[in-house]
Design a protein around this motif. Structure first.
Motif, PDB file in Angstrom:
ATOM      1  N   ARG A 248       0.831  -1.216   0.000  1.00 45.65           N
ATOM      2  CA  ARG A 248       0.000   0.000   0.000  1.00 45.65           C
ATOM      3  C   ARG A 248       0.866   1.266   0.000  1.00 45.65           C
ATOM      4  O   ARG A 248       0.661   2.172  -0.807  1.00 45.65           O
TER       5      ARG A 248
ATOM      6  N   GLN B 124       0.964   3.906  -3.042  1.00 48.05           N
ATOM      7  CA  GLN B 124       0.380   5.226  -2.815  1.00 48.05           C
ATOM      8  C   GLN B 124       1.427   6.329  -2.715  1.00 48.05           C
ATOM      9  O   GLN B 124       1.143   7.467  -3.101  1.00 48.05           O
TER      10      GLN B 124
ATOM     11  N   ASN C 206      -3.831  -2.251  -4.595  1.00 48.15           N
ATOM     12  CA  ASN C 206      -2.459  -1.747  -4.671  1.00 48.15           C
ATOM     13  C   ASN C 206      -1.507  -2.716  -5.365  1.00 48.15           C
ATOM     14  O   ASN C 206      -0.329  -2.418  -5.511  1.00 48.15           O
TER      15      ASN C 206
END
Length: 181
Positions: A62, A66, A89
């Protein structure tokens, strides 16, 4: 994905405009012009098993996705792929049945920039050697674990395994987002 869009833009520039785009930017343009295209990385994460350990790697996936926008691929054993297949993700899940040899050639053709080894065993070492890519590997602290289990001396660091996994991507500027699993 953004990576695919960047590839299409590069192809359009090369074919239709005659502009060459390389890892140092566009010829005739400032290097910041195509910053998003150039900075996109394609990263392979290795963790073959088991359920709990794979779940503990999800903060790495993640945060990596991100915070860097990287295209994230994950290689695991086929019986654990269900843990990752619907993770937003993870861009692609690659699986093995018994041996990394069955997937090594396929992975070579994907064009990864880097490997993040969150398993650190013989099998993952063989795969990294076959791929011949820059890699970061988690320190499993095996000697410390042995001392703790067999001699009952607690020499383990006071660092959660998720944070030790995240150490493998800190060179990319990735930090723990403290959002849990």
């Amino acid at each position: 994905t953004l990576y695919h869009l960047g590839s299409v833009i590069i192809e359009l520039l090369q074919v239709h405009v005659g502009m060459r785009v390389g890892k140092h930017g566009c010829k005739g343009r400032s290097s910041s012009y195509f910053w998003a295209v150039r900075s996109m990385k394609k990263i392979l994460i290795i963790r073959f098993s088991s359920i709990g350990d794979i779940v503990l790697t999800t903060p790495v996936v993640r945060c990596l996705k991100q915070q860097t926008g990287a295209e994230v691929h994950y290689v695991t054993k086929k019986q654990f792929a269900f843990l990752l297949e619907h993770n937003p993700n993870v861009d692609a899940v690659h699986t093995i049945d018994d041996s990394v040899h069955e997937i090594a050639d396929e992975l070579k053709n994907v064009g990864f920039d880097e490997v993040i080894d969150l398993h650190n065993n013989i099998r993952s070492s063989v795969l990294k050697k076959k791929l011949s890519l820059p890699a970061k590997t988690v320190n499993k602290l095996n000697v410390r674990k042995w001392i703790y289990v067999n001699l009952k001396w607690n020499v383990m660091p006071d660092v959660h395994i998720v944070d030790r996994y995240l150490d493998t991507v800190k060179h990319l500027g990735v930090k723990n987002d403290a959002a849990g699993l």
